[in-house]
Design a protein around this motif. Structure first.
Motif, PDB file in Angstrom:
ATOM      1  N   GLN A  43      14.374  31.138  45.231  1.00 44.67           N
ATOM      2  CA  GLN A  43      15.068  32.424  45.163  1.00 44.67           C
ATOM      3  C   GLN A  43      14.090  33.586  45.361  1.00 44.67           C
ATOM      4  O   GLN A  43      14.415  34.572  46.031  1.00 44.67           O
ATOM      5  CB  GLN A  43      15.792  32.573  43.826  1.00 44.67           C
ATOM      6  CG  GLN A  43      16.981  31.646  43.685  1.00 44.67           C
ATOM      7  CD  GLN A  43      17.520  31.625  42.261  1.00 44.67           C
ATOM      8  OE1 GLN A  43      16.770  31.456  41.302  1.00 44.67           O
ATOM      9  NE2 GLN A  43      18.833  31.792  42.133  1.00 44.67           N
ATOM     10  N   ALA A  44      12.900  33.475  44.776  1.00 47.71           N
ATOM     11  CA  ALA A  44      11.895  34.523  44.929  1.00 47.71           C
ATOM     12  C   ALA A  44      11.455  34.652  46.383  1.00 47.71           C
ATOM     13  O   ALA A  44      11.301  35.760  46.902  1.00 47.71           O
ATOM     14  CB  ALA A  44      10.696  34.233  44.031  1.00 47.71           C
ATOM     15  N   ILE A  45      11.259  33.515  47.040  1.00 47.07           N
ATOM     16  CA  ILE A  45      10.870  33.534  48.457  1.00 47.07           C
ATOM     17  C   ILE A  45      11.965  34.192  49.291  1.00 47.07           C
ATOM     18  O   ILE A  45      11.689  35.027  50.147  1.00 47.07           O
ATOM     19  CB  ILE A  45      10.562  32.110  48.954  1.00 47.07           C
ATOM     20  CG1 ILE A  45       9.272  31.604  48.312  1.00 47.07           C
ATOM     21  CG2 ILE A  45      10.478  32.060  50.479  1.00 47.07           C
ATOM     22  CD1 ILE A  45       8.996  30.128  48.532  1.00 47.07           C
ATOM     23  N   GLY A  46      13.208  33.836  49.028  1.00 51.85           N
ATOM     24  CA  GLY A  46      14.327  34.429  49.761  1.00 51.85           C
ATOM     25  C   GLY A  46      14.393  35.939  49.576  1.00 51.85           C
ATOM     26  O   GLY A  46      14.614  36.689  50.537  1.00 51.85           O
ATOM     27  N   ALA A  47      14.199  36.400  48.346  1.00 52.74           N
ATOM     28  CA  ALA A  47      14.231  37.834  48.063  1.00 52.74           C
ATOM     29  C   ALA A  47      13.102  38.557  48.796  1.00 52.74           C
ATOM     30  O   ALA A  47      13.312  39.634  49.378  1.00 52.74           O
ATOM     31  CB  ALA A  47      14.130  38.077  46.558  1.00 52.74           C
ATOM     32  N   ALA A  48      11.917  37.965  48.789  1.00 53.33           N
ATOM     33  CA  ALA A  48      10.761  38.578  49.461  1.00 53.33           C
ATOM     34  C   ALA A  48      10.961  38.616  50.974  1.00 53.33           C
ATOM     35  O   ALA A  48      10.685  39.630  51.623  1.00 53.33           O
ATOM     36  CB  ALA A  48       9.488  37.825  49.108  1.00 53.33           C
TER      37      ALA A  48
END
Length: 110
Positions: A43-48
């Motif tokens: 999820q963090a990678i997607g947000a970034a």
């Protein structure tokens, strides 16, 4: 020449083994600490990636300024952007162009 190679190989393997033992015994092991995050690394990678409009090349769970954050390195064109993602909410904390990794084959803190 072969002797120097073997000595260097033994030194590297010894350092790797000691580092691995330390990482497993350390209370500050980043990988173990990530179990407390409310959002996943994915999820963090997607947000970034969405924030920058690029593709992630590396992501880590790091302790910075008293809190745990995901640090995601995102590539957009010729730029490398370091994005800090809140591990609780998924909000973008910061996105800064990375000047130091341009000629470096590994992250400056590793």
């Amino acid at each position: 020449m072969k002797r120097n190679f073997y000595l260097a190989a033994v030194a590297v393997l010894s350092a790797t083994a000691v580092g691995g033992v330390y990482a497993n015994s350390s209370a500050d092991n980043d990988a173990l600490a990530s179990a407390d995050a409310r959002i996943s690394l994915t999820q963090a990678i997607g947000a970034a990636e969405q924030h920058v409009g690029g593709k992630a090349s590396r992501a880590e769970y790091e302790h910075h300024q008293g809190r745990w954050v995901y640090e995601v390195e995102v590539i957009k064109g010729k730029q490398v952007i370091d994005v800090a993602v809140n591990s609780t909410s998924g909000a973008i904390i910061a996105a800064v162009e990375d000047q130091t990794d341009r000629d470096d084959d590994h992250h400056r803190d590793d």
